[in-house]
Design an enzyme around this catalytic site. Sequence first.
Site, PDB file in Angstrom:
ATOM      1  N   ASP A 188       0.850  -1.193   0.000  1.00 13.62           N
ATOM      2  CA  ASP A 188       0.000   0.000   0.000  1.00 13.62           C
ATOM      3  C   ASP A 188       0.884   1.242   0.000  1.00 13.62           C
ATOM      4  OD1 ASP A 188      -2.315  -1.509   0.158  1.00 13.62           O
ATOM      5  OD2 ASP A 188      -2.602  -1.202   2.312  1.00 13.62           O
TER       6      ASP A 188
ATOM      7  N   ARG B  85      -1.322  -0.534  -8.536  1.00 12.33           N
ATOM      8  CA  ARG B  85      -2.717  -0.212  -8.191  1.00 12.33           C
ATOM      9  C   ARG B  85      -2.842   1.314  -8.206  1.00 12.33           C
ATOM     10  NH1 ARG B  85      -3.804  -1.067  -2.235  1.00 12.33           N
ATOM     11  NH2 ARG B  85      -4.269  -3.263  -2.633  1.00 12.33           N
TER      12      ARG B  85
HETATM   13  P1  FDA Z   1     -14.144   9.550  -4.306  1.00 11.98           P
HETATM   14  O1  FDA Z   1     -13.554   9.772  -2.955  1.00 11.98           O
HETATM   15  O2  FDA Z   1     -14.222  10.721  -5.227  1.00 11.98           O
HETATM   16  O3  FDA Z   1     -15.555   8.890  -4.112  1.00 11.98           O
HETATM   17  C1  FDA Z   1     -16.395   8.577  -5.210  1.00 11.98           C
HETATM   18  C2  FDA Z   1     -17.681   7.951  -4.686  1.00 11.98           C
HETATM   19  O4  FDA Z   1     -17.367   6.687  -4.104  1.00 11.98           O
HETATM   20  C3  FDA Z   1     -18.350   8.714  -3.560  1.00 11.98           C
HETATM   21  O5  FDA Z   1     -19.216   9.697  -4.061  1.00 11.98           O
HETATM   22  C4  FDA Z   1     -19.072   7.606  -2.820  1.00 11.98           C
HETATM   23  O6  FDA Z   1     -20.252   7.249  -3.498  1.00 11.98           O
HETATM   24  C5  FDA Z   1     -18.138   6.453  -2.934  1.00 11.98           C
HETATM   25  N1  FDA Z   1     -17.223   6.374  -1.762  1.00 11.98           N
HETATM   26  C6  FDA Z   1     -15.912   6.674  -1.743  1.00 11.98           C
HETATM   27  N2  FDA Z   1     -15.381   6.435  -0.520  1.00 11.98           N
HETATM   28  C7  FDA Z   1     -16.387   5.995   0.254  1.00 11.98           C
HETATM   29  C8  FDA Z   1     -16.469   5.585   1.602  1.00 11.98           C
HETATM   30  N3  FDA Z   1     -15.429   5.592   2.419  1.00 11.98           N
HETATM   31  N4  FDA Z   1     -17.697   5.180   2.067  1.00 11.98           N
HETATM   32  C9  FDA Z   1     -18.777   5.161   1.257  1.00 11.98           C
HETATM   33  N5  FDA Z   1     -18.737   5.545  -0.045  1.00 11.98           N
HETATM   34  C10 FDA Z   1     -17.574   5.958  -0.537  1.00 11.98           C
HETATM   35  N6  FDA Z   1      -5.331   5.111  -0.603  1.00 11.98           N
HETATM   36  C11 FDA Z   1      -4.016   5.351  -0.343  1.00 11.98           C
HETATM   37  O7  FDA Z   1      -3.651   6.499  -0.086  1.00 11.98           O
HETATM   38  N7  FDA Z   1      -3.128   4.312  -0.354  1.00 11.98           N
HETATM   39  C12 FDA Z   1      -3.482   3.035  -0.655  1.00 11.98           C
HETATM   40  O8  FDA Z   1      -2.638   2.132  -0.680  1.00 11.98           O
HETATM   41  C13 FDA Z   1      -4.856   2.786  -0.944  1.00 11.98           C
HETATM   42  N8  FDA Z   1      -5.305   1.525  -1.240  1.00 11.98           N
HETATM   43  C14 FDA Z   1      -6.601   1.352  -1.672  1.00 11.98           C
HETATM   44  C15 FDA Z   1      -7.015   0.106  -2.137  1.00 11.98           C
HETATM   45  C16 FDA Z   1      -8.271  -0.043  -2.691  1.00 11.98           C
HETATM   46  C17 FDA Z   1      -8.687  -1.387  -3.211  1.00 11.98           C
HETATM   47  C18 FDA Z   1      -9.150   1.074  -2.783  1.00 11.98           C
HETATM   48  C19 FDA Z   1     -10.493   0.958  -3.419  1.00 11.98           C
HETATM   49  C20 FDA Z   1      -8.762   2.291  -2.280  1.00 11.98           C
HETATM   50  C21 FDA Z   1      -7.505   2.442  -1.714  1.00 11.98           C
HETATM   51  N9  FDA Z   1      -7.096   3.665  -1.199  1.00 11.98           N
HETATM   52  C22 FDA Z   1      -5.769   3.872  -0.908  1.00 11.98           C
HETATM   53  C23 FDA Z   1      -8.098   4.737  -0.910  1.00 11.98           C
HETATM   54  C24 FDA Z   1      -8.204   5.748  -2.044  1.00 11.98           C
HETATM   55  O9  FDA Z   1      -7.059   6.537  -2.100  1.00 11.98           O
HETATM   56  C25 FDA Z   1      -9.417   6.672  -1.855  1.00 11.98           C
HETATM   57  O10 FDA Z   1      -9.251   7.410  -0.669  1.00 11.98           O
HETATM   58  C26 FDA Z   1     -10.761   5.954  -1.806  1.00 11.98           C
HETATM   59  O11 FDA Z   1     -10.809   4.908  -2.727  1.00 11.98           O
HETATM   60  C27 FDA Z   1     -11.914   6.933  -2.132  1.00 11.98           C
HETATM   61  O12 FDA Z   1     -11.740   7.466  -3.405  1.00 11.98           O
HETATM   62  P2  FDA Z   1     -12.644   7.073  -4.669  1.00 11.98           P
HETATM   63  O13 FDA Z   1     -11.712   6.742  -5.795  1.00 11.98           O
HETATM   64  O14 FDA Z   1     -13.585   6.015  -4.332  1.00 11.98           O
HETATM   65  O15 FDA Z   1     -13.335   8.429  -5.107  1.00 11.98           O
END
Ligand code: FDA
Length: 312
Positions: free
Chosen positions: A137, A188
Amino acid sequence: MRLYAGAKAVFYALSRSATLKRLASKYGMRTRESFARRFIAGETVEEAIETARYIGTQGLLLTLDYLGESVRTPDEADTATREYVRLLDVIVASGIEANISLKLTQLGAGIDRATCVDNLRRILDPAQGHGFFVRIDMENSPYTEVTLEIFETLWQQQYRNVGVVLQCYLYRSEADAQRLNALGARVRLVKGAYREPKSVAYQQKSEVDAAFVRIMKLLLDSGHYPAIATHDPAMIEATKTYAREHGIATNRFEFQMLYGVRRDLQAALVREGCGMRVYVPFGREWFPYFMRRLGERPANVGFVVKSLFAEG
Ligand code: FDA
């Protein structure tokens, strides 16, 4: 344009409160209905395996994460390393899919780089023997370069069962994507979960999203089985469209989402025939991870309050 970093800053500050951590730890995992269960599979490896089995029955792939970060002593790093090695044995015995995620500050990156490399090797060696893939990560920006350097050190030592994460909110990540593509490494792509200053990271959602799309294209064009990790329907659509328009088959990349987030979207992608991996965290040190999930979507606080009242 809304300030993307605002909520993250508030929840980051709260995540450092010892009192809140004590309270959350007392109530958050007490029963199956407790609020932290929405995002965390349990405190024990047995609970995580049970969740993993269920996830497998839904046609979803998975990666298990034993929660922990920022250990302060070599002994703590050693304990976390042993826990991961034990986790490998338990996963092998359970027969579930072999894929884990870990954080380098859990293995001592914040103490001493050589200790961290040794600890990581202690995990990668048995993992390789069992056919495990290990994802490193990405943590906050003081650790970006050291994480990539440690990854590259192990890559040069011919470890191939390991990949890393890039956060598109960092200005540097486009160049890093090219650096990792040149190696043939598995990346990733995420937006980034930490509070970062504007000297190193985009602050507006629109800028973060635009960077996500740019790096997604770099990874799909010349990366090696990238993971597009997001719950954002616009990012998912952009990825599917780009793949379709450029003749990139859906088995050349996968989507990833977090346990407990957008289960509807996860199921929809499986139905469409896309690879969809769920990141399943477990362990006693769940508080900072949980607070990052609240920071991403402050509306989640509502269900925490509801579950506390429901439990009485
Ligand atoms: P965004 O935050 O713009 O959200 C888009 C939509 O997704 C929201 O409107 C909502 O509907 C939904 N959503 C997002 N987060 C939600 C939540 N917590 N609860 C409910 N709904 C939610 N980060 C990092 O810094 N280092 C890492 O190693 C990782 N590893 C990682 C692995 C995997 C498999 C995932 C999916 C994510 C990570 N992350 C991470 C976290 C990543 O950086 C990010 O903070 C989250 O995925 C939220 O961003 P989105 O891309 O979902 O978009």
